[in-house]
Scaffold this motif. Structure first.
Motif, short mmCIF file in Angstrom:
data_model
loop_
_atom_site.label_atom_id
_atom_site.label_comp_id
_atom_site.label_asym_id
_atom_site.label_seq_id
_atom_site.Cartn_x
_atom_site.Cartn_y
_atom_site.Cartn_z
N TYR A 33 -12.01 34.45 146.04
CA TYR A 33 -12.86 35.62 146.02
C TYR A 33 -13.64 35.73 147.32
CZ TYR A 33 -11.58 35.30 141.17
OH TYR A 33 -10.85 35.23 140.02
N GLY A 34 -13.87 36.95 147.72
CA GLY A 34 -14.65 37.23 148.91
C GLY A 34 -15.73 38.25 148.58
N ARG A 35 -16.54 38.54 149.57
CA ARG A 35 -17.56 39.58 149.41
C ARG A 35 -17.40 40.53 150.59
NH1 ARG A 35 -22.98 37.01 152.07
NH2 ARG A 35 -21.86 36.49 153.93
N ARG A 36 -17.69 41.77 150.34
CA ARG A 36 -17.60 42.75 151.41
C ARG A 36 -18.72 43.77 151.28
NH1 ARG A 36 -12.34 44.98 148.74
NH2 ARG A 36 -13.25 46.43 147.27
N ILE A 37 -19.11 44.28 152.43
CA ILE A 37 -20.12 45.32 152.43
C ILE A 37 -19.41 46.67 152.34
CG2 ILE A 37 -20.25 45.50 154.95
CD1 ILE A 37 -23.37 45.87 154.48
N GLU A 38 -19.97 47.55 151.55
CA GLU A 38 -19.39 48.87 151.35
C GLU A 38 -20.11 49.88 152.25
OE1 GLU A 38 -16.72 49.03 149.68
OE2 GLU A 38 -16.80 47.24 148.42
N ARG A 39 -19.59 51.08 152.30
CA ARG A 39 -20.18 52.13 153.15
C ARG A 39 -21.63 52.42 152.80
NH1 ARG A 39 -15.88 56.47 155.12
NH2 ARG A 39 -14.12 55.05 155.34
N ARG A 41 -23.75 50.33 151.97
CA ARG A 41 -24.47 49.09 152.30
C ARG A 41 -24.71 48.20 151.09
NH1 ARG A 41 -25.70 48.68 157.33
NH2 ARG A 41 -27.53 47.37 157.15
N SER A 42 -24.04 48.48 149.97
CA SER A 42 -24.06 47.57 148.83
C SER A 42 -22.92 46.57 149.05
CB SER A 42 -23.87 48.32 147.52
OG SER A 42 -22.56 48.87 147.44
N TRP A 43 -22.87 45.54 148.21
CA TRP A 43 -21.87 44.48 148.36
C TRP A 43 -20.99 44.43 147.12
CZ3 TRP A 43 -21.24 41.29 152.63
CH2 TRP A 43 -22.16 41.50 153.67
N THR A 44 -19.75 43.99 147.32
CA THR A 44 -18.75 43.86 146.26
C THR A 44 -18.13 42.48 146.34
OG1 THR A 44 -18.23 46.21 146.32
CG2 THR A 44 -16.53 44.77 145.43
N THR A 60 -17.87 45.39 136.45
CA THR A 60 -17.24 45.24 137.75
C THR A 60 -18.30 44.81 138.74
OG1 THR A 60 -15.70 47.00 137.18
CG2 THR A 60 -15.85 46.41 139.49
N LEU A 61 -18.01 43.80 139.54
CA LEU A 61 -19.00 43.23 140.45
C LEU A 61 -19.08 44.03 141.75
CD1 LEU A 61 -18.42 39.45 139.77
CD2 LEU A 61 -20.04 41.03 138.71
N ILE A 62 -19.70 45.19 141.62
CA ILE A 62 -19.92 46.11 142.74
C ILE A 62 -21.40 46.46 142.78
CG2 ILE A 62 -17.58 47.06 142.66
CD1 ILE A 62 -18.74 49.49 141.17
N ASP A 63 -21.79 47.11 143.87
CA ASP A 63 -23.18 47.58 144.01
C ASP A 63 -24.18 46.43 143.91
OD1 ASP A 63 -25.05 49.57 144.51
OD2 ASP A 63 -25.41 49.93 142.39
N GLU A 68 -26.78 38.44 145.73
CA GLU A 68 -26.02 38.42 144.48
C GLU A 68 -24.53 38.25 144.76
OE1 GLU A 68 -28.75 41.39 141.77
OE2 GLU A 68 -27.39 42.24 143.25
N ALA A 69 -24.04 38.95 145.78
CA ALA A 69 -22.63 38.85 146.14
C ALA A 69 -22.29 37.46 146.64
CB ALA A 69 -22.26 39.91 147.18
N THR A 70 -23.16 36.90 147.46
CA THR A 70 -22.92 35.55 147.99
C THR A 70 -22.93 34.52 146.87
OG1 THR A 70 -23.92 36.17 150.09
CG2 THR A 70 -23.77 33.80 149.61
N ASP A 71 -23.96 34.56 146.03
CA ASP A 71 -24.06 33.60 144.93
C ASP A 71 -22.87 33.71 143.98
OD1 ASP A 71 -26.46 32.77 145.98
OD2 ASP A 71 -27.69 33.81 144.50
#
Length: 92
Positions: A33-39, A41-44, A60-63, A68-71
């Motif tokens: 699993y990875g994390r990414r920043i969305e347009r 500026r929230s993370w998924t 769904t692990l968005i917004d 929170e995304a890192t953890d």
């Protein structure tokens, strides 16, 4: 919608999911699993091979915030690393 309440529910979903043993049998310890920043500026948190956001139950692990995304990402990847180690011990 209150985003703090939404984030708290998502964090609790990850925690409950881990406490109940994680993913169902169809999940494989080879998932990463990875994390990414969305347009916005929230993370998924997403599955790195498919790019699809992670779903835990009906959440769904968005917004997410960056913390929170890192953890969540680290927790999911740690769990899978443990499962891989257990699998390799059983196959030895």
């Amino acid at each position: 919608m209150n985003t703090n309440g939404k984030h708290r529910r998502q964090a609790l979903s990850v925690e409950r999911w881990e406490n109940e043993g994680g993913a169902c049998v169809t999940d494989t310890p080879d998932n990463q699993y990875g994390r990414r920043i969305e347009r916005d500026r929230s993370w998924t948190i997403y599955h790195v091979f498919t790019g699809v956001p992670v779903r835990i139950g009906d959440c769904t692990l968005i917004d997410l915030s960056i913390s929170e995304a890192t953890d969540g990402m680290l927790s999911l990847n740690r769990r899978n690393a443990t499962l891989r180690q257990e699998r390799s011990r059983c196959q030895s």
